[in-house]
Design an enzyme around this catalytic site. Structure first.
Site, PDB file in Angstrom:
ATOM      1  N   ASN A  89      -2.265   2.252   5.776  1.00 55.52           N
ATOM      2  CA  ASN A  89      -1.215   1.519   5.383  1.00 55.52           C
ATOM      3  C   ASN A  89      -0.751   0.655   7.544  1.00 55.52           C
ATOM      4  O   ASN A  89      -0.860   1.510   8.308  1.00 55.52           O
ATOM      5  CB  ASN A  89      -0.103   1.606   4.730  1.00 55.52           C
ATOM      6  CG  ASN A  89       0.197   2.503   3.800  1.00 55.52           C
ATOM      7  OD1 ASN A  89      -1.168   2.326   2.957  1.00 55.52           O
ATOM      8  ND2 ASN A  89       1.271   2.776   3.079  1.00 55.52           N
ATOM      9  N   GLY A  90      -0.871  -0.651   6.759  1.00 56.19           N
ATOM     10  CA  GLY A  90      -1.098  -1.273   8.076  1.00 56.19           C
ATOM     11  C   GLY A  90      -1.580  -1.943   8.671  1.00 56.19           C
ATOM     12  O   GLY A  90      -3.046  -2.546   7.482  1.00 56.19           O
ATOM     13  N   GLU A 130      17.871 -18.815  -4.393  1.00 55.44           N
ATOM     14  CA  GLU A 130      17.144 -18.015  -4.615  1.00 55.44           C
ATOM     15  C   GLU A 130      16.207 -17.455  -6.498  1.00 55.44           C
ATOM     16  O   GLU A 130      15.613 -16.621  -6.829  1.00 55.44           O
ATOM     17  CB  GLU A 130      17.994 -16.581  -4.516  1.00 55.44           C
ATOM     18  CG  GLU A 130      17.804 -14.992  -5.015  1.00 55.44           C
ATOM     19  CD  GLU A 130      16.997 -14.312  -4.563  1.00 55.44           C
ATOM     20  OE1 GLU A 130      16.253 -15.089  -3.539  1.00 55.44           O
ATOM     21  OE2 GLU A 130      16.938 -13.065  -4.878  1.00 55.44           O
ATOM     22  N   LYS A 151       6.150  -4.886  -3.092  1.00 55.66           N
ATOM     23  CA  LYS A 151       6.556  -4.384  -2.239  1.00 55.66           C
ATOM     24  C   LYS A 151       6.803  -4.531  -0.937  1.00 55.66           C
ATOM     25  O   LYS A 151       5.810  -3.726  -0.804  1.00 55.66           O
ATOM     26  CB  LYS A 151       7.899  -3.920  -2.502  1.00 55.66           C
ATOM     27  CG  LYS A 151       9.342  -2.941  -2.765  1.00 55.66           C
ATOM     28  CD  LYS A 151       9.569  -3.783  -3.812  1.00 55.66           C
ATOM     29  CE  LYS A 151      11.271  -3.560  -3.844  1.00 55.66           C
ATOM     30  NZ  LYS A 151      11.743  -5.054  -3.910  1.00 55.66           N
ATOM     31  N   GLU A 188       8.263 -15.905  -8.344  1.00 53.11           N
ATOM     32  CA  GLU A 188       7.495 -14.640  -8.845  1.00 53.11           C
ATOM     33  C   GLU A 188       6.840 -14.220  -9.571  1.00 53.11           C
ATOM     34  O   GLU A 188       5.911 -13.847  -9.896  1.00 53.11           O
ATOM     35  CB  GLU A 188       7.975 -13.682  -7.629  1.00 53.11           C
ATOM     36  CG  GLU A 188       8.755 -14.147  -5.929  1.00 53.11           C
ATOM     37  CD  GLU A 188       9.944 -13.525  -5.660  1.00 53.11           C
ATOM     38  OE1 GLU A 188       9.122 -12.236  -5.127  1.00 53.11           O
ATOM     39  OE2 GLU A 188      11.191 -12.804  -6.195  1.00 53.11           O
ATOM     40  N   CYS A 245       0.464  -1.325   0.259  1.00 49.50           N
ATOM     41  CA  CYS A 245       0.010   0.051  -0.360  1.00 49.50           C
ATOM     42  C   CYS A 245       0.691   1.009  -0.208  1.00 49.50           C
ATOM     43  O   CYS A 245       1.940   1.195   0.360  1.00 49.50           O
ATOM     44  CB  CYS A 245      -0.892   0.008   0.930  1.00 49.50           C
ATOM     45  SG  CYS A 245      -2.097  -1.423   1.692  1.00 49.50           S
ATOM     46  N   HIS A 266      17.552 -37.926  -2.826  1.00 53.69           N
ATOM     47  CA  HIS A 266      16.849 -37.916  -1.829  1.00 53.69           C
ATOM     48  C   HIS A 266      15.146 -37.438  -2.139  1.00 53.69           C
ATOM     49  O   HIS A 266      14.471 -38.181  -0.610  1.00 53.69           O
ATOM     50  CB  HIS A 266      17.269 -37.541  -0.411  1.00 53.69           C
ATOM     51  CG  HIS A 266      18.621 -37.434  -0.011  1.00 53.69           C
ATOM     52  ND1 HIS A 266      18.773 -39.148   0.707  1.00 53.69           N
ATOM     53  CD2 HIS A 266      19.534 -36.838  -0.281  1.00 53.69           C
ATOM     54  CE1 HIS A 266      20.056 -38.983   0.725  1.00 53.69           C
ATOM     55  NE2 HIS A 266      20.814 -38.279   0.076  1.00 53.69           N
ATOM     56  N   ARG A 271       4.194  -0.675  -4.554  1.00 49.27           N
ATOM     57  CA  ARG A 271       3.590  -0.602  -3.292  1.00 49.27           C
ATOM     58  C   ARG A 271       2.186  -1.226  -3.168  1.00 49.27           C
ATOM     59  O   ARG A 271       2.060  -2.249  -1.898  1.00 49.27           O
ATOM     60  CB  ARG A 271       4.110   0.214  -2.127  1.00 49.27           C
ATOM     61  CG  ARG A 271       5.560   0.686  -2.147  1.00 49.27           C
ATOM     62  CD  ARG A 271       5.276   1.524  -1.307  1.00 49.27           C
ATOM     63  NE  ARG A 271       5.333   1.344   0.460  1.00 49.27           N
ATOM     64  CZ  ARG A 271       6.300   1.031   0.626  1.00 49.27           C
ATOM     65  NH1 ARG A 271       7.533   1.595   0.871  1.00 49.27           N
ATOM     66  NH2 ARG A 271       6.195   0.453   2.475  1.00 49.27           N
ATOM     67  N   TRP A 317      -3.006  -2.777  -0.985  1.00 50.59           N
ATOM     68  CA  TRP A 317      -2.731  -3.791  -1.600  1.00 50.59           C
ATOM     69  C   TRP A 317      -3.867  -4.342  -0.845  1.00 50.59           C
ATOM     70  O   TRP A 317      -3.262  -4.731   0.471  1.00 50.59           O
ATOM     71  CB  TRP A 317      -0.976  -4.352  -1.555  1.00 50.59           C
ATOM     72  CG  TRP A 317      -0.700  -6.018  -1.216  1.00 50.59           C
ATOM     73  CD1 TRP A 317      -0.310  -6.441  -2.670  1.00 50.59           C
ATOM     74  CD2 TRP A 317      -0.323  -6.876  -0.473  1.00 50.59           C
ATOM     75  NE1 TRP A 317      -0.140  -8.332  -2.318  1.00 50.59           N
ATOM     76  CE2 TRP A 317      -0.017  -7.999  -1.449  1.00 50.59           C
ATOM     77  CE3 TRP A 317      -1.103  -7.164   0.970  1.00 50.59           C
ATOM     78  CZ2 TRP A 317      -0.089  -9.236  -0.871  1.00 50.59           C
ATOM     79  CZ3 TRP A 317      -0.962  -7.760   1.492  1.00 50.59           C
ATOM     80  CH2 TRP A 317      -0.218  -9.212   1.296  1.00 50.59           C
ATOM     81  N   LYS A 330      12.583 -16.441  -7.874  1.00 48.82           N
ATOM     82  CA  LYS A 330      12.906 -15.590  -8.801  1.00 48.82           C
ATOM     83  C   LYS A 330      11.518 -15.877 -10.109  1.00 48.82           C
ATOM     84  O   LYS A 330      11.014 -14.996  -9.989  1.00 48.82           O
ATOM     85  CB  LYS A 330      14.356 -14.749  -9.026  1.00 48.82           C
ATOM     86  CG  LYS A 330      14.903 -13.672  -8.173  1.00 48.82           C
ATOM     87  CD  LYS A 330      14.477 -13.244  -8.619  1.00 48.82           C
ATOM     88  CE  LYS A 330      13.787 -12.180  -6.893  1.00 48.82           C
ATOM     89  NZ  LYS A 330      14.033 -12.028  -5.771  1.00 48.82           N
TER      90      LYS A 330
HETATM   91  C1  F6R Z   1      11.678 -11.755  -3.514  1.00 56.98           C
HETATM   92  C2  F6R Z   1      11.133 -10.871  -2.377  1.00 56.98           C
HETATM   93  C3  F6R Z   1      10.493 -11.194  -0.982  1.00 56.98           C
HETATM   94  C4  F6R Z   1      11.154  -9.665   0.145  1.00 56.98           C
HETATM   95  C5  F6R Z   1      10.659  -9.832   1.254  1.00 56.98           C
HETATM   96  C6  F6R Z   1      11.853  -8.842   2.090  1.00 56.98           C
HETATM   97  O1  F6R Z   1      12.301 -11.345  -4.874  1.00 56.98           O
HETATM   98  O2  F6R Z   1      11.515  -9.312  -2.422  1.00 56.98           O
HETATM   99  O3  F6R Z   1      11.239 -11.934  -1.326  1.00 56.98           O
HETATM  100  O4  F6R Z   1      13.002 -10.872  -0.035  1.00 56.98           O
HETATM  101  O5  F6R Z   1      10.005  -9.621   1.431  1.00 56.98           O
HETATM  102  O6  F6R Z   1      11.746  -7.279   2.134  1.00 56.98           O
HETATM  103  P1  F6R Z   1      12.742  -6.494   2.747  1.00 56.98           P
HETATM  104  O7  F6R Z   1      14.206  -7.121   1.784  1.00 56.98           O
HETATM  105  O8  F6R Z   1      12.104  -5.667   2.334  1.00 56.98           O
HETATM  106  O9  F6R Z   1      12.612  -7.541   4.272  1.00 56.98           O
END
Ligand code: F6R
Length: 598
Positions: free
Chosen positions: A99-100, A471, A593, A478, A2, A494, A27, A73, A475
């Site tokens: 937000n929250g 990772e 994000k 996502e 948000c 395994h 966001r 969001w 990626k």
């Molecule tokens: C993956 C991604 C998320 C963040 C996670 C933690 O691409 O962006 O998995 O890594 O939400 O976010 P931060 O680093 O902002 O605490």
């Protein structure tokens, strides 16, 4: 998660608010709305992305000098127009954007409904507007403080009243900043929303409230005592928050990694010495615990390998969401490192709180300057990677790994050991090597095209490259919605080996290290079962050629630095596969994000 923007001043207000929302869209992007004071409250809301709100004809009629806006969001209540913010009270005099999460909203809603308030949305946020209405008698700040004292949970809030020439903002656990202009003021959840207008900002701290007029601001605590707000000068530039010639922020940020690494080293690596401003007695550290989420947790796993090998200090890595609830064994001789790009992740903040309650020393490794985690830790290291706007984290990950390596080397140095010349040279060479892999992006794109129809992927690596496999898989899932899993290569037999057939692509991290030969055996096992192999290697050999369907050659480096090089190949594979599938990689479904809710 948000986004909030608010404005008070003489500019045409709608472009300021809509422009700010566009900057915040990463966001949250399921619905949005604005509210401007002009003979009452003028509200326009719309389900969908910001451009859909921007296209609403009513918006053209709106004029005014004070307004707030929000991009959502969804947490409580599906994304629709009613649930979109701003939310109003019954008399349509008060508007709030939030937000929250209001954790006790069920009981507060009941209380309000019993008193006759009509709550029309399914959100937890709307009750805030009704509570303020309940307490309001010509003093908005007082009514907000009374409301905040009742609320359990987190908030970044901006509030207006149709008869008051001010915006009230408040913060607890969700970021809120004040942007200071000349004869105008801004409020926002994120500096990128206001960077077009001002670089002077104040980061509110938890349980602070501010009253903002066109020329002034006054910050108080919830006891209504004045507190000082430190003015920060933002270093980010407009270019950094725009896509430039890149199709997506994610691609831009992948390509920014050489500079991001240079930025970390600048000022911290001088004449063979690591300089970190940490108020830390390294001889006193008994154990290190890293807490983080998602991609940042993956960098923490790499940090464990690095710190343990280089310093011999034991390291545990915990998901912040688990650490916060499992009554962990931590004491004053332990160091807890919180890793977070945003510095706002709710679980990581709560894990820090848990660590502090047990008297552990705390460090933050964070990208966003002034974010809540940076306010909560004993000391910290900024990534200085610049704004990361693509929802999928890329340059923050490589910056975190680099920072963890510097941290490990710093401990070694502080314990009186020399840092090897080879390491120092290779740190200097790293940005150039990253550029070499980026030059292969067209080659990687061609490989990616072969997988746009795939529905599963396995990523395998060993040692430092096991977290890289995790990772790479994260990626891919996502942004392409392809199911992917990362495993230590030796674990394949395994269980996951049962999945291998001609439809299962397997990405091997097979760059040179102590395990290279063992990885070759794992490749043979996949080949024997008809799997399709993508190998990330330092050198094409006839053996690799025989086994792998596709080979990506990356520059050779020291084992400690190999995750930084190797992950970039995986970031590019994920990006191009998602792009071939025509997914908006900067706004993948269901994600946003910065996860500021639990
Ligand atoms: C993956 C991604 C998320 C963040 C996670 C933690 O691409 O962006 O998995 O890594 O939400 O976010 P931060 O680093 O902002 O605490």
């Amino acid at each position: 998660m948000c986004g909030i923007i608010g404005y008070i001043g003489e500019r045409e207000i709608v472009p300021v608010l809509i422009g700010g929302l566009k900057r915040l869209e990463y966001r949250g992007y399921d619905s949005a709305g604005i509210c401007v004071i002009n003979n009452g409250l003028n509200v326009v809301k719309k389900k969908g992305k910001i451009f859909e709100l921007e296209n609403q004809p009513e918006l053209k009629e709106i004029k005014g000098k004070i307004g707030i806006a929000h991009t959502r969001w969804a947490t409580h209540g599906e994304p629709n127009k009613t649930n979109a913010h701003p939310h109003l009270d019954c008399n349509k005099e008060i508007a709030i954007v939030h937000n929250g999460i209001v954790e006790n909203y069920h009981s507060l809603k009941k209380l309000l409904e019993n008193e006759g308030h009509k709550i029309i949305s399914n959100t937890d946020s709307e009750i805030i507007a009704h509570l303020i209405e309940k307490f309001y008698s010509k003093d908005l700040e007082e009514a907000v403080i009374k409301t905040l004292k009742l609320i359990k949970g987190t908030f970044g809030l901006a509030i207006i009243h149709k008869n008051e020439n001010k915006i009230i903002v408040a913060k607890r656990g969700s970021p809120l900043i004040i942007g200071i202009g000349e004869g105008e003021m801004f409020v926002a959840s994120d500096v990128s929303a206001i960077l077009d207008y001002t670089k002077k900002v104040i980061y509110l701290r938890d349980n602070e409230i501010a009253e903002i007029t066109k020329d002034n601001y006054s910050i108080k605590n919830l006891e209504r005592e004045k507190v000082d707000g430190k003015i920060h000068e933002i270093q980010w530039t407009i270019n950094q928050i725009e896509k430039g010639n890149f199709e997506h922020f994610m691609l831009k940020e992948i390509f920014e990694q050489p500079e991001a690494i240079e930025n970390i080293l600048r000022g911290r690596l001088k004449k063979g010495k690591i300089k970190l401003s940490l108020n830390l007695d390294v001889g006193q550290i008994n154990k290190i615990i890293i807490v983080a989420c998602g991609t940042s947790w993956h960098s923490g796993l790499i940090g464990k390998y690095l710190i343990e090998e280089i310093t011999q200090i034991p390291v545990e890595v915990d998901y912040a969401s688990e650490f916060r609830y499992r009554n962990p064994i931590v004491n004053e001789n332990d160091l807890v490192i919180a890793i977070s790009q945003s510095g706002e992740t709710a679980d990581t903040l709560a894990a820090l709180k848990e660590a502090k309650s047990k008297n552990a020393k705390t460090i933050g490794i964070v990208n966003v300057v002034g974010s809540t985690i940076t306010q909560d830790v004993d000391c910290g290291i900024y990534l200085h990677a610049g704004p990361e706007i693509g929802v999928a984290s890329t340059k923050a990950f490589t910056s975190q790994v680099m920072t963890l390596l510097l941290f490990a080397l710093y401990i070694k140095q502080e314990k009186g050991f020399e840092i090897e010349k080879k390491m120092l040279e290779e740190l200097e060479n790293l940005p150039g090597k990253i550029r070499e892999i980026l030059e292969k992006s067209e080659e990687i794109k061609k490989i990616a095209e072969n997988f746009k129809e795939s529905s599963n992927f396995l990523y395998l690596g060993r040692g430092l490259n096991f977290p890289v496999a995790l990772e790479g898989a994260l990626k891919l899932k996502e942004i392409s919605y392809i199911h992917a899993e990362g495993y230590p290569a030796a674990e394949m037999k395994h269980g996951p080996i049962a999945l291998i057939d001609k439809n299962m692509p397997v990405v091997f991290l097979a760059t040179k290290n102590n395990y290279s030969n063992k990885i070759l055996s794992n490749m043979q096992e996949v080949k024997a079962r008809g799997g399709r192999i993508v190998a990330v290697v330092n050198e094409k050999t006839s053996e690799i050629d025989k086994l792998a369907d596709y080979v990506i050659e990356v520059p050779e480096t020291l084992n400690y630095l190999s995750p930084i090089i190797n992950v970039i190949a995986l970031q590019l594979i994920a990006y191009y596969i998602a792009n071939f599938k025509e997914i908006d990689v900067d706004k993948p479904r269901n994600l946003a994000k910065s996860v500021t809710v639990e």
